[in-house]
Design an enzyme around this catalytic site. Structure first.
Site, mmCIF file in Angstrom:
data_model
loop_
_atom_site.group_PDB
_atom_site.id
_atom_site.type_symbol
_atom_site.label_atom_id
_atom_site.label_comp_id
_atom_site.label_asym_id
_atom_site.label_seq_id
_atom_site.Cartn_x
_atom_site.Cartn_y
_atom_site.Cartn_z
ATOM 1 N N ASN A 8 1.140 -0.833 -0.133
ATOM 2 C CA ASN A 8 0.019 0.278 -0.244
ATOM 3 C C ASN A 8 0.824 1.456 0.157
ATOM 4 O O ASN A 8 1.354 1.590 0.841
ATOM 5 C CB ASN A 8 -0.698 -0.170 1.206
ATOM 6 C CG ASN A 8 -1.392 0.833 1.002
ATOM 7 O OD1 ASN A 8 -1.848 2.337 0.288
ATOM 8 N ND2 ASN A 8 -2.476 1.129 2.338
ATOM 9 N N LYS A 10 0.141 4.641 -0.199
ATOM 10 C CA LYS A 10 -0.759 5.088 0.844
ATOM 11 C C LYS A 10 0.226 6.719 -0.538
ATOM 12 O O LYS A 10 -0.058 6.327 -2.057
ATOM 13 C CB LYS A 10 0.357 5.512 2.074
ATOM 14 C CG LYS A 10 -0.412 4.330 2.834
ATOM 15 C CD LYS A 10 0.333 4.618 4.058
ATOM 16 C CE LYS A 10 -0.449 3.225 4.646
ATOM 17 N NZ LYS A 10 0.125 3.311 6.444
ATOM 18 N N HIS A 91 -9.898 1.075 5.061
ATOM 19 C CA HIS A 91 -8.328 0.447 6.054
ATOM 20 C C HIS A 91 -8.193 1.976 6.656
ATOM 21 O O HIS A 91 -9.247 3.364 7.070
ATOM 22 C CB HIS A 91 -7.205 1.475 4.313
ATOM 23 C CG HIS A 91 -6.071 2.277 4.796
ATOM 24 N ND1 HIS A 91 -4.988 2.978 6.413
ATOM 25 C CD2 HIS A 91 -5.200 0.517 4.982
ATOM 26 C CE1 HIS A 91 -4.117 2.945 6.746
ATOM 27 N NE2 HIS A 91 -3.753 1.657 5.500
ATOM 28 N N GLU A 93 -6.640 4.131 7.675
ATOM 29 C CA GLU A 93 -6.640 5.653 7.158
ATOM 30 C C GLU A 93 -7.825 6.485 6.646
ATOM 31 O O GLU A 93 -8.069 7.853 6.950
ATOM 32 C CB GLU A 93 -5.434 6.265 6.496
ATOM 33 C CG GLU A 93 -4.168 5.714 7.622
ATOM 34 C CD GLU A 93 -2.998 5.490 6.958
ATOM 35 O OE1 GLU A 93 -2.805 5.981 5.840
ATOM 36 O OE2 GLU A 93 -1.927 5.170 7.721
ATOM 37 N N GLU A 161 -5.530 -5.025 10.754
ATOM 38 C CA GLU A 161 -4.312 -3.752 11.040
ATOM 39 C C GLU A 161 -4.681 -3.260 12.430
ATOM 40 O O GLU A 161 -5.502 -2.325 11.988
ATOM 41 C CB GLU A 161 -4.069 -3.199 9.751
ATOM 42 C CG GLU A 161 -3.748 -3.254 8.547
ATOM 43 C CD GLU A 161 -3.688 -2.274 7.627
ATOM 44 O OE1 GLU A 161 -2.065 -2.610 6.904
ATOM 45 O OE2 GLU A 161 -4.227 -1.167 7.367
ATOM 46 N N GLY A 167 2.491 2.491 10.900
ATOM 47 C CA GLY A 167 3.899 2.795 10.835
ATOM 48 C C GLY A 167 4.924 3.237 11.953
ATOM 49 O O GLY A 167 4.599 5.048 11.997
ATOM 50 N N SER A 207 3.492 -2.221 10.110
ATOM 51 C CA SER A 207 4.632 -2.166 10.682
ATOM 52 C C SER A 207 5.587 -3.778 10.164
ATOM 53 O O SER A 207 6.681 -3.893 10.894
ATOM 54 C CB SER A 207 5.353 -1.647 12.008
ATOM 55 O OG SER A 207 4.606 -0.106 12.106
ATOM 56 N N GLY A 229 5.321 1.201 4.732
ATOM 57 C CA GLY A 229 6.160 1.422 4.251
ATOM 58 C C GLY A 229 7.440 0.988 3.687
ATOM 59 O O GLY A 229 7.860 1.027 2.462
#
Ligand code: PGA
Length: 249
Positions: A8, A10, A91, A93, A161, A167, A207, A229
């Site tokens: 992902n 993002k 998600h 976010e 998640e 993150g 993570s 990430g």
């Protein structure tokens, strides 16, 4: 079941980052695990072309309607037209930045299915909810609210998640991951029947890095990962894919 390594990106990535896809393809010419990259919408068409056929692509969200007066939004049909075969929905976010509720995620999932996309529906508790002992209750409610009827292994992936692990470099213990994944499998079995539930891939996300991927992939009912990430750089994501491909079945 074919395991899934999903990246992902993002709100990261421009044309220059297509080089990471070329590097990933070179490193995994015939992957045994499925590899998926979900770039920003602006990059989806170009990335889909660069990634095919070894690597799949997906969107990070879609609107629940097929078309219409929704400035700035993107429909599932448009994602499919741009080369996507998947879309991430719900998600955390999106849930926090855009106030998406379970019912919105369910409506988007139906739209994704209507466009022939596989929905990657995300669930996860906040740190406060975990501290209050509410984790399984929260996950159960999100699953039942966000996944519409008609789910199959061919149209649905679930990503667990924990919000506090995204993150942050913090990861739940392996026992905590196992508890949630076993619970999700059982919840899906109750709703869909054991055979269908057994084929639906359950990803862990939050993570995931090259140095913790192997131990996470050894946890029961973990069928892959949703990686933020560490999916941005081919070298990191490639190490995670390799860990998935060598994980116990
Ligand atoms: P992270 O993000 O790997 O950067 O923690 C995971 C995600 O949000 O999908």
């Amino acid at each position: 079941m074919r395991k899934l390594a999903a990246g992902n990106w993002k709100m990261n990535g421009t044309g220059a980052d297509l080089a990471e896809i070329e590097a990933l393809k070179a490193a995994h010419p015939a992957p045994s695990a499925e590899i998926l990259i979900c770039p920003p919408a602006t990059l989806l068409a170009r990335l889909s072309e660069a990634a095919a056929p070894a690597i799949a692509s997906g969107g990070q969200d879609c609107h629940a309607a097929p078309s219409g007066a929704h400035t700035g939004d993107i429909s599932a049909d448009m994602l499919q037209d741009a080369g996507a075969s998947y879309v991430i929905l719900g998600h955390s976010e999106r849930r926090s930045d855009h106030n998406e509720a379970d019912a919105d995620v369910a409506a988007k999932t139906r739209a994704a299915w209507a466009a022939g996309l596989i929905a990657v529906v995300c669930v996860g508790e906040t740190e406060a909810q975990r501290d209050a002992g509410q984790t399984l209750g929260v996950i159960g409610a999100q699953l039942s609210g966000s996944v519409p009827g008609g789910a199959t292994p061919e149209n649905l992936v679930i990503a667990y998640e924990p919000v506090w692990a995204i993150g942050t470099g913090r990861v739940p213990s392996l026992d905590q991951i196992a508890e949630v994944h076993d619970f999700m499998r059982a919840e899906l079995a109750t709703r869909l029947g054991a055979d269908i539930a057994a084929g639906i891939r359950l990803l862990y996300g939050g993570s995931v890095k090259p140095d913790n991927a192997s131990e996470i992939f050894a946890v029961s009912n973990v069928d892959g990962a949703l990686v933020g990430g560490a999916s941005l750089k081919a070298a990191d994501f490639s190490a995670i894919i390799a860990a998935l491909e060598t994980a116990p079945a």
